[in-house]
Design a protein around this motif. Structure first.
Motif, PDB file in Angstrom:
ATOM      1  N   ALA A   1      -4.726  13.096  -6.305  1.00 13.44           N
ATOM      2  CA  ALA A   1      -3.791  13.683  -7.286  1.00 13.44           C
ATOM      3  C   ALA A   1      -4.034  13.108  -8.674  1.00 13.44           C
ATOM      4  CB  ALA A   1      -2.349  13.412  -6.850  1.00 13.44           C
TER       5      ALA A   1
ATOM      6  N   ALA B   1       0.847  -1.200   0.000  1.00 11.92           N
ATOM      7  CA  ALA B   1       0.000   0.000   0.000  1.00 11.92           C
ATOM      8  C   ALA B   1       0.878   1.244   0.000  1.00 11.92           C
ATOM      9  CB  ALA B   1      -0.896   0.000   1.225  1.00 11.92           C
ATOM     10  N   PRO B   2       0.585   2.205  -0.852  1.00 10.95           N
ATOM     11  CA  PRO B   2       1.355   3.462  -0.802  1.00 10.95           C
ATOM     12  C   PRO B   2       1.114   4.167   0.526  1.00 10.95           C
ATOM     13  CG  PRO B   2      -0.472   3.636  -2.356  1.00 10.95           C
ATOM     14  CD  PRO B   2      -0.451   2.219  -1.881  1.00 10.95           C
ATOM     15  N   PRO B   3       2.076   4.985   0.968  1.00 10.30           N
ATOM     16  CA  PRO B   3       1.940   5.612   2.288  1.00 10.30           C
ATOM     17  C   PRO B   3       0.793   6.618   2.367  1.00 10.30           C
ATOM     18  CG  PRO B   3       3.939   6.360   1.164  1.00 10.30           C
ATOM     19  CD  PRO B   3       3.369   5.268   0.344  1.00 10.30           C
ATOM     20  N   ARG B   4       0.305   7.069   1.227  1.00 10.21           N
ATOM     21  CA  ARG B   4      -0.843   7.987   1.256  1.00 10.21           C
ATOM     22  C   ARG B   4      -1.754   7.661   0.081  1.00 10.21           C
ATOM     23  NH1 ARG B   4       0.044  12.447  -2.311  1.00 10.21           N
ATOM     24  NH2 ARG B   4       2.048  12.223  -3.345  1.00 10.21           N
ATOM     25  N   ASP B   5      -2.954   8.179   0.147  1.00  9.80           N
ATOM     26  CA  ASP B   5      -3.912   7.941  -0.932  1.00  9.80           C
ATOM     27  C   ASP B   5      -3.500   8.771  -2.157  1.00  9.80           C
ATOM     28  OD1 ASP B   5      -6.014   7.323  -2.523  1.00  9.80           O
ATOM     29  OD2 ASP B   5      -7.555   8.308  -1.294  1.00  9.80           O
ATOM     30  N   LEU B   6      -3.212   8.107  -3.242  1.00 17.78           N
ATOM     31  CA  LEU B   6      -2.745   8.814  -4.445  1.00 17.78           C
ATOM     32  C   LEU B   6      -3.902   9.237  -5.348  1.00 17.78           C
ATOM     33  CD1 LEU B   6       0.233   6.427  -5.345  1.00 17.78           C
ATOM     34  CD2 LEU B   6       0.306   8.534  -4.004  1.00 17.78           C
ATOM     35  N   TRP B   7      -5.117   8.752  -5.017  1.00 21.95           N
ATOM     36  CA  TRP B   7      -6.236   8.996  -5.926  1.00 21.95           C
ATOM     37  C   TRP B   7      -6.545  10.482  -6.140  1.00 21.95           C
ATOM     38  CZ3 TRP B   7      -8.425   7.250  -9.930  1.00 21.95           C
ATOM     39  CH2 TRP B   7      -9.622   7.807 -10.373  1.00 21.95           C
TER      40      TRP B   7
END
Lengths: 195, 191
Positions: free
Chosen positions: A36, A28-34
């Motif tokens: 951006a 899982a990426p460390p933050r929600d990339l959606w």
């Protein structure tokens, strides 16, 4: 030196590869990339009908074809260099034979298209002996570029025969071949002739 | 029950195909659902290929944006996940080719000297985190093939196609990677 097992079963035989296969596939990426991504999507239209990912090589080849004839033009337009021509005249045999482009089994070119090409090819061959070695070499290089493009486009057409863009690219390659022959046939000739 | 599992699987596949079809028609909500379902694999792939979390985040974004642009051309010849991975690998390779690209894992120290694997502390192959470190320490070409072939289970042919390499080159890189990883880990743990 350690000898490692190598072959189709190396995943099973090598403990490191076996452990690698057991690593988690998802991280899982460390933050929600959606957010951006979503912001970028609004500024990014979809390429309707464009199937670019399947044939990047064909596209590249198509663009490369656009550069065809620059070498030939240089050969036809350059100032006569008779001394150089004399030196090179003996090396004409080293220039590869000139072969017309083979468009492959998926080409949509018709019999009439190829017949037109063949008619022009006859006239082109009549002028061939008058060309300097450099110009002949330029012709060979240009034909090789067109052949490579035709091969790439044909391979892409095998996967996507209905693509309008691919067929346009193929037609572009065909036209470039005709222009190449035509340029030689209609050239003045003085600067291209061997001494 | 097995029957329920088959039904659920078929339902999930149908749902995924439906999401792809909707996203192809420009449905952003469907694309977000696809993002949610696939982001872990894409980010994992990018992170392992680059070794840099920030670069992996950027590349994951690039991958989904490029996928969105190219969705009308997706014909379902490969699974959506494989298709997405191809785009991700392309993004990583393109980033490497950029002259001012984000820095890769460097095999040189601050002074530019080549780092010696042998001087690094040996790791225990039994723990995945150490295996991840060993993979991350590989040179990019060797690391790529370990990630695609070793972790994500692609065949040599598929990995070669994704990386734009000959199959033989991929096999040679894998062989090299295995030697380097072994040298990097305790021999007894790796055997």
């Amino acid at each position: 030196m350690t000898t490692l097992p190598f072959g189709p079963r190396d995943r099973e035989l090598d403990p490191l590869l076996a452990k690698a296969a057991d690593l988690p596939k998802d991280i899982a990426p460390p933050r929600d990339l959606w957010p951006a991504i979503a912001a970028r999507l609004t500024a990014t239209p979809q390429r309707a009908g464009l199937r670019a990912l399947g044939w990047p090589a064909a596209l590249a080849a198509g663009f490369l074809v656009a550069s065809v004839s620059a070498l030939l033009t240089w050969g036809l337009m350059r100032e006569p260099d008779r001394a150089a021509d004399s030196e090179l005249a003996g090396s004409v045999a080293t220039v590869p034979a000139i072969m017309p482009v083979n468009y492959g089994p998926h080409s949509a070119l018709g019999v009439n298209d190829l017949a037109t090409r063949d008619q022009l090819l006859v006239q082109f061959r009549q002028r061939l002996d008058e060309l300097s070695p450099q110009t002949r070499e330029a012709v060979v290089k240009n034909l090789a570029i067109i052949q490579r493009a035709a091969d790439e486009i044909d391979a892409a057409l095998a996967q996507d025969p209905a693509s309008g863009l691919l067929n346009e690219l193929l037609l572009g390659a065909y036209k470039q071949e005709l222009q190449l022959y035509s340029k030689v046939v209609t050239s003045g000739g003085d600067s291209t002739r061997r001494t | 029950m097995p029957g329920d599992r088959v039904t659920n699987l078929a339902s999930a596949m149908e749902s995924s195909a439906d999401l792809v079809a909707r996203a192809c028609r420009g449905d952003v909500e469907a694309f977000e659902a696809l993002y949610r379902g696939h982001v872990g694999r894409v980010y994992g792939l990018c992170l392992r290929m680059t070794g840099q979390p920030e670069a992996a985040e950027d590349l994951t974004q690039d991958t989904f944006v490029n996928a969105w642009k190219s969705l009308p051309g997706y014909e379902g010849r490969s699974s959506f996940s494989t298709w997405l991975h191809r785009i991700a690998v392309n993004a990583v390779l393109a980033q490497r080719r950029r002259p001012q690209g984000r820095n890769e894992i460097s095999l040189t120290d601050d002074t530019g000297e080549q780092m010696d694997f042998a001087e690094e502390p040996a790791m225990d192959a039994a723990t995945p985190i150490d295996l991840e470190k060993a993979i991350a320490a590989l040179p990019p070409g060797a690391r790529d093939i370990v990630v695609l072939y070793g972790i994500y289970g692609y065949s040599h042919e598929e990995a070669a196609s994704m990386l734009g390499l000959a199959v033989g080159t991929c096999k040679a890189q894998l062989h090299r990677a295995r030697h380097l990883m072994r040298a990097h880990m305790k021999p007894e743990a790796a055997s």
